[in-house]
Design an enzyme around this catalytic site. Structure first.
Site, mmCIF file in Angstrom:
data_model
loop_
_atom_site.group_PDB
_atom_site.id
_atom_site.type_symbol
_atom_site.label_atom_id
_atom_site.label_comp_id
_atom_site.label_asym_id
_atom_site.label_seq_id
_atom_site.Cartn_x
_atom_site.Cartn_y
_atom_site.Cartn_z
ATOM 1 N N SER A 83 86.464 27.386 7.504
ATOM 2 C CA SER A 83 85.515 27.681 8.565
ATOM 3 C C SER A 83 85.966 27.034 9.783
ATOM 4 C CB SER A 83 83.945 27.420 8.670
ATOM 5 O OG SER A 83 83.765 25.871 8.594
ATOM 6 N N LYS A 84 85.863 27.643 10.899
ATOM 7 C CA LYS A 84 86.407 27.103 12.254
ATOM 8 C C LYS A 84 85.519 25.904 12.712
ATOM 9 C CE LYS A 84 86.452 31.256 14.516
ATOM 10 N NZ LYS A 84 86.715 31.989 15.687
#
Ligand code: GLU
Length: 483
Positions: A255-256
């Site tokens: 995930s960013k």
């Protein structure tokens, strides 16, 4: 070429922030399959959720795909016969298809207010009902009939009427027969008149002639709904390829928020070569294929097969990327590598006016063998460009009593031997190691400190050759003067 139907594939990112590495992962497999079959790869921008749009994000999608060599054949930035390729420019396209579904009884208006839907869901959860989802209160009612009941809202959505016998399995070209859960009566048109993803994706994929839908595995559960829409509208159902989710070494989702490497631009910022990143993404899809380790994109395309795509275990292991990057760095010529280092350094503020490309070209071979990223190059070589070498404390601390004598002797040697690395090494060895009886470790330490200001540096004799006689002597004398 084998007798393939030319594939039309697409990647359909939403411009809601920095492009995600998953977009490149999909684009890579899209483009590979389009190339393999002599088809086209399309970029569509899914920007109907205006509230989530991020300024500049669309441009970053173009830039990062171009950086990786994954430019689309058609898209908002390149044109094509199936445009517009931005969903926000296609808003008039969807409504007639929704109307067709309503007329045929496959879809219906729903006026339930958000509050009513929440109550309904809470009640379903409280009573642990086995069948959840929308209870079809609005189905079969006119607006007037529905308005008499509680939880009415004036602006309706449109929902699919999922039949009892909805097929729950479908064929996936990577996974074979796939089973998905029974869908709810999915909203396809929102209160604002915009289509939801499910409606837009089917209409756009059809109108753009997409025959192979490559996307992340999180869309498996939506596929039965999409297949119904294709069938209801009398359209040919495309082939589906659901790619595995990329995972961290601890198996968690990329995930960013947690992984800097989830941002596509991170790879560029860190000085990875695009060909290494592409190879890394190829390997993520082909997990466990030993023969696939190092493969340029063209070779990858030449023997591309969906059967090689693994659905479990693509681990996002950056050590592998470092290894691949080193490989691609070593396969460049020194001049190519120097030019890439300069381009990177200029873009990311590492270049300064004292640095010189011609010097860098000479110096690159001495670090190329062990270099991991473009970012690491200049910090290792900056001493070559320094007008005054700053001696690090830990480097000065290594200087021994005989350092002055070693420097004097080296200065004498270097005043009149040819300034090439081999001759320098021979000359210094003879006079300092053999002549003065000092072990190489102690003989060359002070010279390294004088030349680079550090305890550890790229090869010393090559550095002297690059600096030339005058600058080499100047540095040795400068240190000598401080002892
Ligand atoms: N806009 C969707 C996404 O960004 C596209 C999904 C698809 O490829 O169908 O995930």
């Amino acid at each position: 070429m084998a007798d393939f139907t030319p594939a039309r594939t697409r990647v359909a990112p939403s411009p809601t922030g920095d492009p995600h590495v998953g977009t490149a992962f999909m684009a890579l497999f899209d483009k590979a399959w389009a190339r393999r079959t002599g088809g086209q790869f399309v970029l569509r921008i899914e920007d109907t959720d205006q509230a989530r749009l991020v300024e500049g994000s669309e441009q970053q999608i173009y830039d990062s795909l171009a950086w990786l060599g994954l430019q689309p054949d058609e898209g908002p930035n390149v044109g094509g016969d199936h445009g517009p390729y931005r969903q926000s420019e296609r808003l008039d396209t969807y409504r007639p298809f929704v109307d067709r579904l309503i007329e045929a009884g496959h879809a219906y208006y729903c006026w339930c207010s958000p509050e009513r839907l929440k109550e309904m869901r809470d009640e379903q959860a409280r009573t642990k009902q086995s069948v959840t989802g929308y209870d079809r209160l609005c189905h079969g009612k006119t607006k007037e009939e529905r308005a008499k009941l509680p939880g009415f809202s004036d602006t309706p959505v449109v929902r699919m009427l999922i039949p009892d016998d909805v097929p729950l399995t479908f064929h996936d070209i990577i996974r074979g027969e796939v089973k998905a859960p029974r869908p709810d009566d999915q909203v396809i048109l929102k209160t604002d008149g915009f289509p939801t993803y499910h409606m837009a994706v089917v209409v756009d994929d059809h109108l753009m002639g997409i025959n192979t839908v490559v996307r992340g595995e999180e869309w498996i559960s939506s596929t039965p709904k999409h297949i119904l829409l294709y069938q209801w509208l009398g359209w040919e159902v495309p082939a589906f390829a659901h790619m595995p989710l990329l995972r961290n070494t601890d198996k968690s989702k990329i995930s960013k928020r947690k992984n800097p490497a989830a941002r596509l631009m991170w790879f560029k910022e860190e000085g990875y070569l695009p060909e290494a990143v592409v190879n890394f993404l190829q390997l993520l899809g082909y997990a466990g294929d030993e023969d696939a380790e190092v493969k340029a994109f063209d070779e990858f395309v030449a023997d591309f097969a969906w059967s090689k795509v693994h659905t479990v275990g693509p681990i996002f292991d950056l050590k592998k990327l470092d290894w691949l990057n080193g490989h691609y760095i070593r396969s460049l010529t020194a001049d190519e590598l120097a030019d890439r280092i300069v381009a990177w350094a200029r873009e990311y503020g590492q270049w300064s006016e004292t640095m010189r490309t011609d010097v860098l070209r000479q110096a690159v071979p001495i670090i190329q063998e062990r270099l991991v990223t473009l970012k690491d190059a200049l910090p290792q070589l900056d001493y070559l460009f320094a007008s005054d070498v700053t001696i690090a404390d830990d480097a000065r601390a290594t200087l021994k009593e005989d350092s002055g004598a070693v420097l004097d002797e080296a200065i004498a040697v270097l005043e009149d031997i040819p300034m090439d690395a081999a001759a320098i090494q021979t000359g210094l060895r003879e006079r300092i190691c053999e002549g003065m009886g000092i072990k190489p470790k102690f003989a060359f330490g002070p010279l390294r400190v004088a030349i680079s200001g550090r305890k550890v540096s790229p090869p010393l004799f090559e550095s002297m050759e690059i600096l030339g006689r005058d600058e080499t002597l100047r540095r040795l004398r400068a240190l000598r003067a401080t002892l």
